[in-house]
Design an enzyme around this catalytic site. Structure first.
Site, PDB file in Angstrom:
ATOM      1  N   SER A 144       0.817  -1.025   0.025  1.00  0.00           N
ATOM      2  CA  SER A 144      -0.011   0.151  -0.211  1.00  0.00           C
ATOM      3  C   SER A 144       1.016   1.234  -0.020  1.00  0.00           C
ATOM      4  CB  SER A 144      -1.005   0.039   1.041  1.00  0.00           C
ATOM      5  OG  SER A 144      -1.731   0.610   1.156  1.00  0.00           O
ATOM      6  N   ASP A 152      -5.116  -2.986  -3.793  1.00  0.00           N
ATOM      7  CA  ASP A 152      -4.156  -2.491  -2.473  1.00  0.00           C
ATOM      8  C   ASP A 152      -3.768  -3.800  -2.107  1.00  0.00           C
ATOM      9  OD1 ASP A 152      -3.075  -1.721  -0.082  1.00  0.00           O
ATOM     10  OD2 ASP A 152      -4.531  -0.158   0.117  1.00  0.00           O
TER      11      ASP A 152
END
Length: 566
Positions: free
Chosen positions: A58, A281
């Site tokens: 992320s 993500d």
């Protein structure tokens, strides 16, 4: 004499990537000043370190990717967070460029459906292009960066990779499973590279800009690891089938030794190679990819397992994790389970639980908290001036996007925390296997001066008590692994003043949110098949927006807490 090998792991953080970026800024500045001091012949510790691998998920993955570029370039370090237009890609990307005003634009909707994200993700692509294309390259590579520097980014592959549960057993029902926890590996190319690139790695050649050097793949992968589901656009990557044997859940060591035997994916016979994957993500499936760095560092020769049994004398490598959010949840001693069991109470708590659980690093917790490990370290936010150290942690960690001052605060806090960490915690005894020989190579007078100038107390546990390490070394002399060697890094960074979001700034954000809502809803409503309902909802949009403004603003004010200035 060998170098102390370092792997840096960066956990997911959303807007608090600004904190991770600040830690990295100070970390590289300290290294830079130390190596300059050694080159001048100053009286400083003489051992070496080598950054071997960067891993991230992320926002941490984005920082890891940017590090891969910046470690090959000239750039300035940031002491004044009011500055603009600097040469520091960490700072520009995480403080100056990313902002809610950019994320709430409507340019992405001009081409019509489908809507790929609730926020306009064009700014993410622009930052990736800016931050991940090398330009002002060094004449000579940094001595503290391995010529075989590797990068691992965690991804969540929504297509999944199929694996057979029973093989091709005649007469049985074929059972397969899909694995979604993906990752992508990069290796830098340098003239002094000593190892051939791994078969599964994408190479990054700093002598070639853009696609020729492989930077276009890195840009897409970095945007993919940070593509927060629904809010930011998913990213398409072409992947080679050979990357998935052995499977992604196996360690680097397993890949090198073939133990256990690698399991190939169970792709259809007509599967094209490379294949197209859709990625979001990486924090969903692996928000703290410590295992990537750990496995890679363990496999480096000479082989040395990073286990809890490693004492301070024989530690020759370590993984440093930057963890902006070990967890932001608090235990509620007055929790009323019965009152919280309704659907509308459980749903937000479920989402919060999944996020916090993905940030949990139990595999390191006992060693870190006992103070008995010297091969895994954590830098986490700490601010004695405030119960909540990170200002970007507000609004579910999206708060940093709402106010530049929050990002600047957390960036500087990262620098301050890193300074404290390097000074007091990232230390080893003078008779350590790496530090000792370098120290002994100095003339006796110089050796004594180095000890006098840089000696640190033995580190205690996180509870502040002396740890068992004092009994594991024959000397009471401890020295920093990365010493602070110039006024720019030795002068204590002052406590960071917390920023406030003004009423005017908040009202602007509320208007932008409603503007984005107004642009999105007609596209969503056109997907409704029933014409009367579709037109009814369209006609009601002005009233819905009017009713939303007050509650939306009140919710934001509540979540901002003392970071809001009425």
């Amino acid at each position: 004499m060998g170098a102390f090998k370092i792997g840096i792991n960066m956990a997911g953080a959303i807007s608090a990537g600004a904190y991770t970026a600040g830690v990295l800024d100070f970390f590289t500045e300290a290294l830079e000043e130390w190596y300059r001091a050694k080159a001048r012949g100053d009286v400083v510790p003489a051992h070496d370190v080598s950054i071997e691998v960067l891993t991230g998920a992320s926002a941490g993955g984005m920082c890891a990717a940017i590090s891969t570029v910046m470690l090959q370039e000239n750039f300035e370090h940031i002491h004044d967070t009011s500055r603009r237009d600097t040469t520091n890609r960490f700072y520009e990307s995480w403080v100056n460029k990313i902002d809610i005003s950019q994320l709430l634009k409507t340019d992405d909707l001009a081409k019509g459906p489908p809507v790929v994200s609730l926020l306009d993700s064009n700014i993410i692509s622009e930052i990736a292009s800016y931050a991940l294309t090398p330009s002002d390259l060094l004449d000579q590579p940094r001595a503290y960066v391995s010529p075989n520097l590797s990068l691992f980014l965690s991804l969540t592959n929504l297509r999944g990779i199929p694996y057979s549960l029973n093989g091709a057993a005649p007469g049985s029902i074929e059972e397969t499973t899909l694995f979604f926890g993906d990752r992508i590996r990069f290796e830098t190319l340098r003239p002094d590279k000593t190892a051939a690139p791994a078969a599964s790695a994408y190479t990054l050649d700093s002598s070639k800009p853009g696609a020729d050097g492989g930077w276009d793949v890195l840009q897409t992968a970095a945007a993919a690891t940070g593509a927060f589901p629904l809010f930011l656009a998913p990213r398409v990557l072409e992947r080679k089938i050979r990357e998935y044997t052995p499977p992604m859940w196996e360690s680097v060591t397993s890949a090198l030794t073939g133990t256990p035997p690698p399991i190939p994916p169970n792709f259809p016979e007509d599967q094209t190679d490379p294949m197209v994957t859709l990625n979001v993500d990486g924090g969903i499936t692996n928000n703290d990819p410590f295992n990537y760095a750990h496995d890679y560092m363990t496999a480096l020769r000479p082989l040395a397992p990073l286990t809890s049994g490693g004492g301070p004398l024989d530690a020759d490598r370590a993984v440093l994790s930057i963890a902006p959010f070990p967890t932001t949840e608090k235990f509620d001693s007055a929790f009323a389970a019965g009152e919280q069991s309704g659907i509308f109470s459980v749903l937000p708590r479920l989402f919060s639980a999944l996020i916090s659980q993905s940030r949990f690093f139990g595999e390191s917790l006992s060693q870190i908290m006992s103070g008995a490990t010297f091969n895994r370290f954590v830098v986490a936010p700490s601010d004695p001036e405030s119960e909540t150290a990170l200002q970007c942690a507000t609004l579910g960690a999206f708060g940093g996007f709402f106010e530049r001052g929050f990002r600047a605060h957390d960036y500087q806090l990262g620098r301050r925390n890193c300074q404290k960490f390097l000074k007091d915690f990232f230390v080893l005894p003078a008779d350590n296997v790496i530090i000792g020989p370098a120290l002994d190579s100095l003339p006796a007078e110089i050796r004594a001066q180095v000890i006098a100038n840089f000696q640190r107390p033995a580190p205690g546990t996180y509870a502040g008590e002396p740890g068992p390490q004092e009994q594991q070394t024959s000397t009471s002399v401890w020295l920093p692994i990365i010493p602070l060697c110039s006024p720019s890094v030795t002068q204590e960074i002052a406590p960071v003043v917390r920023a406030k979001m003004t009423r005017k700034a908040l009202d602007t954000v509320v208007s932008l949110i409603l503007q984005r809502f107004r642009a999105l809803m007609p596209i969503f409503l056109d997907e409704i098949g029933t014409a009367p309902l579709r037109w009814f909802l369209k006609l009601g949009q002005p009233f819905i927006r009017g009713l939303m403004r007050g509650p939306l603003r009140a919710t934001l004010v509540k979540e901002l807490g003392d970071s809001y200035l009425p």
